[in-house]
Each structure stands twice: as C-alpha cells, then as structure tokens.
Design a protein around this motif. Structure first.
Motif, PDB file in Angstrom:
ATOM      1  N   GLY A  13       0.795  -1.223   0.000  1.00 56.13           N
ATOM      2  CA  GLY A  13       0.000   0.000   0.000  1.00 56.13           C
ATOM      3  C   GLY A  13       0.820   1.262   0.000  1.00 56.13           C
ATOM      4  O   GLY A  13       0.279   2.354  -0.216  1.00 56.13           O
ATOM      5  N   GLY A  14       2.103   1.125   0.237  1.00 60.13           N
ATOM      6  CA  GLY A  14       2.980   2.280   0.289  1.00 60.13           C
ATOM      7  C   GLY A  14       3.467   2.716  -1.074  1.00 60.13           C
ATOM      8  O   GLY A  14       3.044   2.181  -2.107  1.00 60.13           O
ATOM      9  N   SER A  15       4.367   3.693  -1.060  1.00 56.31           N
ATOM     10  CA  SER A  15       4.878   4.281  -2.299  1.00 56.31           C
ATOM     11  C   SER A  15       6.396   4.381  -2.270  1.00 56.31           C
ATOM     12  O   SER A  15       7.009   4.487  -1.197  1.00 56.31           O
ATOM     13  CB  SER A  15       4.307   5.691  -2.493  1.00 56.31           C
ATOM     14  OG  SER A  15       2.908   5.679  -2.606  1.00 56.31           O
ATOM     15  N   LEU A  16       6.961   4.353  -3.453  1.00 54.59           N
ATOM     16  CA  LEU A  16       8.386   4.609  -3.643  1.00 54.59           C
ATOM     17  C   LEU A  16       8.552   5.341  -4.964  1.00 54.59           C
ATOM     18  O   LEU A  16       7.734   5.159  -5.872  1.00 54.59           O
ATOM     19  CB  LEU A  16       9.201   3.311  -3.708  1.00 54.59           C
ATOM     20  CG  LEU A  16       9.574   2.595  -2.427  1.00 54.59           C
ATOM     21  CD1 LEU A  16      10.283   1.280  -2.764  1.00 54.59           C
ATOM     22  CD2 LEU A  16      10.453   3.458  -1.535  1.00 54.59           C
ATOM     23  N   ARG A  17       9.618   6.122  -5.070  1.00 55.36           N
ATOM     24  CA  ARG A  17       9.950   6.734  -6.349  1.00 55.36           C
ATOM     25  C   ARG A  17      11.368   6.330  -6.732  1.00 55.36           C
ATOM     26  O   ARG A  17      12.322   6.617  -6.003  1.00 55.36           O
ATOM     27  CB  ARG A  17       9.854   8.256  -6.316  1.00 55.36           C
ATOM     28  CG  ARG A  17      10.019   8.854  -7.711  1.00 55.36           C
ATOM     29  CD  ARG A  17       9.826  10.353  -7.755  1.00 55.36           C
ATOM     30  NE  ARG A  17      11.015  11.077  -7.353  1.00 55.36           N
ATOM     31  CZ  ARG A  17      11.294  12.320  -7.733  1.00 55.36           C
ATOM     32  NH1 ARG A  17      10.468  12.969  -8.540  1.00 55.36           N
ATOM     33  NH2 ARG A  17      12.384  12.934  -7.297  1.00 55.36           N
ATOM     34  N   LEU A  18      11.464   5.662  -7.849  1.00 56.13           N
ATOM     35  CA  LEU A  18      12.760   5.284  -8.371  1.00 56.13           C
ATOM     36  C   LEU A  18      13.268   6.373  -9.315  1.00 56.13           C
ATOM     37  O   LEU A  18      12.480   7.028  -9.994  1.00 56.13           O
ATOM     38  CB  LEU A  18      12.683   3.963  -9.130  1.00 56.13           C
ATOM     39  CG  LEU A  18      12.110   2.775  -8.377  1.00 56.13           C
ATOM     40  CD1 LEU A  18      12.199   1.514  -9.255  1.00 56.13           C
ATOM     41  CD2 LEU A  18      12.805   2.557  -7.059  1.00 56.13           C
ATOM     42  N   SER A  19      14.580   6.528  -9.329  1.00 54.32           N
ATOM     43  CA  SER A  19      15.217   7.458 -10.247  1.00 54.32           C
ATOM     44  C   SER A  19      16.278   6.720 -11.041  1.00 54.32           C
ATOM     45  O   SER A  19      16.872   5.764 -10.550  1.00 54.32           O
ATOM     46  CB  SER A  19      15.891   8.611  -9.481  1.00 54.32           C
ATOM     47  OG  SER A  19      14.954   9.340  -8.737  1.00 54.32           O
ATOM     48  N   CYS A  20      16.497   7.181 -12.247  1.00 56.11           N
ATOM     49  CA  CYS A  20      17.572   6.639 -13.070  1.00 56.11           C
ATOM     50  C   CYS A  20      18.287   7.819 -13.710  1.00 56.11           C
ATOM     51  O   CYS A  20      17.713   8.512 -14.551  1.00 56.11           O
ATOM     52  CB  CYS A  20      17.035   5.692 -14.124  1.00 56.11           C
ATOM     53  SG  CYS A  20      18.296   5.069 -15.258  1.00 56.11           S
ATOM     54  N   ALA A  21      19.510   8.025 -13.288  1.00 59.78           N
ATOM     55  CA  ALA A  21      20.300   9.134 -13.811  1.00 59.78           C
ATOM     56  C   ALA A  21      21.201   8.639 -14.932  1.00 59.78           C
ATOM     57  O   ALA A  21      21.845   7.588 -14.806  1.00 59.78           O
ATOM     58  CB  ALA A  21      21.142   9.744 -12.694  1.00 59.78           C
ATOM     59  N   ALA A  22      21.240   9.391 -16.002  1.00 59.56           N
ATOM     60  CA  ALA A  22      22.057   9.019 -17.153  1.00 59.56           C
ATOM     61  C   ALA A  22      23.187  10.018 -17.337  1.00 59.56           C
ATOM     62  O   ALA A  22      22.998  11.229 -17.163  1.00 59.56           O
ATOM     63  CB  ALA A  22      21.193   8.977 -18.405  1.00 59.56           C
ATOM     64  N   SER A  23      24.331   9.500 -17.673  1.00 54.23           N
ATOM     65  CA  SER A  23      25.453  10.384 -17.965  1.00 54.23           C
ATOM     66  C   SER A  23      25.480  10.687 -19.455  1.00 54.23           C
ATOM     67  O   SER A  23      24.905   9.958 -20.253  1.00 54.23           O
ATOM     68  CB  SER A  23      26.766   9.737 -17.535  1.00 54.23           C
ATOM     69  OG  SER A  23      26.949   8.515 -18.221  1.00 54.23           O
ATOM     70  N   LYS A  74      17.665  17.295 -16.368  1.00 58.83           N
ATOM     71  CA  LYS A  74      18.414  16.627 -15.299  1.00 58.83           C
ATOM     72  C   LYS A  74      18.926  15.255 -15.714  1.00 58.83           C
ATOM     73  O   LYS A  74      19.484  14.525 -14.895  1.00 58.83           O
ATOM     74  CB  LYS A  74      17.546  16.492 -14.052  1.00 58.83           C
ATOM     75  CG  LYS A  74      17.164  17.822 -13.427  1.00 58.83           C
ATOM     76  CD  LYS A  74      16.355  17.610 -12.151  1.00 58.83           C
ATOM     77  CE  LYS A  74      16.020  18.944 -11.496  1.00 58.83           C
ATOM     78  NZ  LYS A  74      15.223  18.761 -10.247  1.00 58.83           N
ATOM     79  N   ASN A  75      18.692  14.876 -16.975  1.00 58.57           N
ATOM     80  CA  ASN A  75      19.124  13.557 -17.461  1.00 58.57           C
ATOM     81  C   ASN A  75      18.614  12.434 -16.564  1.00 58.57           C
ATOM     82  O   ASN A  75      19.345  11.484 -16.259  1.00 58.57           O
ATOM     83  CB  ASN A  75      20.654  13.484 -17.547  1.00 58.57           C
ATOM     84  CG  ASN A  75      21.213  14.235 -18.741  1.00 58.57           C
ATOM     85  OD1 ASN A  75      20.490  14.976 -19.410  1.00 58.57           O
ATOM     86  ND2 ASN A  75      22.488  14.070 -19.001  1.00 58.57           N
ATOM     87  N   THR A  76      17.361  12.527 -16.170  1.00 59.69           N
ATOM     88  CA  THR A  76      16.821  11.570 -15.207  1.00 59.69           C
ATOM     89  C   THR A  76      15.426  11.116 -15.611  1.00 59.69           C
ATOM     90  O   THR A  76      14.609  11.927 -16.076  1.00 59.69           O
ATOM     91  CB  THR A  76      16.779  12.181 -13.799  1.00 59.69           C
ATOM     92  OG1 THR A  76      18.099  12.582 -13.417  1.00 59.69           O
ATOM     93  CG2 THR A  76      16.269  11.171 -12.776  1.00 59.69           C
ATOM     94  N   VAL A  77      15.183   9.839 -15.422  1.00 62.48           N
ATOM     95  CA  VAL A  77      13.850   9.282 -15.593  1.00 62.48           C
ATOM     96  C   VAL A  77      13.392   8.754 -14.239  1.00 62.48           C
ATOM     97  O   VAL A  77      14.203   8.269 -13.442  1.00 62.48           O
ATOM     98  CB  VAL A  77      13.838   8.177 -16.667  1.00 62.48           C
ATOM     99  CG1 VAL A  77      14.726   7.004 -16.284  1.00 62.48           C
ATOM    100  CG2 VAL A  77      12.422   7.716 -16.962  1.00 62.48           C
ATOM    101  N   TYR A  78      12.108   8.876 -13.982  1.00 65.75           N
ATOM    102  CA  TYR A  78      11.545   8.499 -12.689  1.00 65.75           C
ATOM    103  C   TYR A  78      10.465   7.423 -12.872  1.00 65.75           C
ATOM    104  O   TYR A  78       9.827   7.329 -13.917  1.00 65.75           O
ATOM    105  CB  TYR A  78      10.914   9.714 -12.008  1.00 65.75           C
ATOM    106  CG  TYR A  78      11.854  10.878 -11.833  1.00 65.75           C
ATOM    107  CD1 TYR A  78      11.850  11.935 -12.743  1.00 65.75           C
ATOM    108  CD2 TYR A  78      12.744  10.925 -10.772  1.00 65.75           C
ATOM    109  CE1 TYR A  78      12.704  13.003 -12.601  1.00 65.75           C
ATOM    110  CE2 TYR A  78      13.614  11.992 -10.622  1.00 65.75           C
ATOM    111  CZ  TYR A  78      13.585  13.032 -11.546  1.00 65.75           C
ATOM    112  OH  TYR A  78      14.442  14.089 -11.400  1.00 65.75           O
ATOM    113  N   LEU A  79      10.272   6.669 -11.812  1.00 67.13           N
ATOM    114  CA  LEU A  79       9.152   5.741 -11.759  1.00 67.13           C
ATOM    115  C   LEU A  79       8.501   5.914 -10.395  1.00 67.13           C
ATOM    116  O   LEU A  79       9.045   5.489  -9.377  1.00 67.13           O
ATOM    117  CB  LEU A  79       9.603   4.289 -11.956  1.00 67.13           C
ATOM    118  CG  LEU A  79       8.465   3.274 -12.037  1.00 67.13           C
ATOM    119  CD1 LEU A  79       7.665   3.490 -13.329  1.00 67.13           C
ATOM    120  CD2 LEU A  79       9.001   1.848 -11.982  1.00 67.13           C
TER     121      LEU A  79
END
Length: 124
Positions: A13-23, A74-79
C-alpha cells in the motif's frame, strides 16, 4: 551510463519513487524504460517513455499505480510507484535506446543500454 536508485523496503500500500540518472549530453534522444525481475522469474517490462515524454507505455499489472516521467534537463527518468503490492517485489532496472519505436517500447531486446538495478521489497 545509467544509475538506478530509490529502491528499498516498503509495506504493501505504500509508495516509492525510483530514479535513473544518465550520464552524457544526449539523454533527450533516448527512449527510457523500466523493467523488473522478481526472484526466480524472467525480467519483465514495467513502463517506458518516449524522448519528449509525450508517449508512455505501461504493463497491465502496473497501470493506474505506477507513473513514468522524465526530466531531460536533469538527465533523469523516474518511476513513481503507488499502492505497492508484494508481487511488485523485484530488482528494477532502467534501460535506454534511441532507436526504439512505439511498437517496441515494451520489448526488452530493443534496449541496448542497461543500468544496474535497484531492489524494491514490498512486505505484506
């Protein structure tokens, strides 16, 4: 290079946010995807987003609960993962490729670049 982060342990039931940073300076040219692999299971598609962010795709199992987004500055994708379930427990990987078309956004073999995963554990 792709670097995923944001995984952890969360209750159902909780939440998380993933990040993916690209160079690199060409992030905006790449379709970005999230895949996951649960213990003793094959890796599976989760979500993907086109270069401009205008087109997204989701696995049926996460529709309405997960949201993929990107910040090209920011060169970043989130989930963003909401209403997490124990069956969402997996290692989550981000992937990238600049040649992907809409019909192949969910195809694992279409992605050439992969980051190291981040573990998400959802307890019941």
């Amino acid at each position: 290079q792709l670097q995923a982060s944001g995984g952890g342990l969360v209750q159902a039931g909780g939440s998380l946010r993933l990040s993916c940073a690209a160079s690199g300076r060409t992030f905006s040219r790449y379709v970005m995807g999230w895949f996951r692999q649960a213990p003793e299971k094959e890796r599976e598609f989760v979500a993907a987003i086109k270069q401009s962010g205008g087109t997204t795709r989701y696995a049926d199992s996460v529709k309405g609960r997960f949201t993929i987004s990107r910040d090209n500055a920011k060169n970043t994708v989130y989930l963003q993962m909401n209403s997490l379930k124990p069956e969402d427990t997996a290692i989550y990987y981000c992937a990238a490729d600049e040649r992907i078309i809409v019909s192949t956004m969910a195809v694992e073999d279409a992605y050439d670049y992969w980051g190291r995963g981040t573990l998400v554990t959802v307890s019941s």
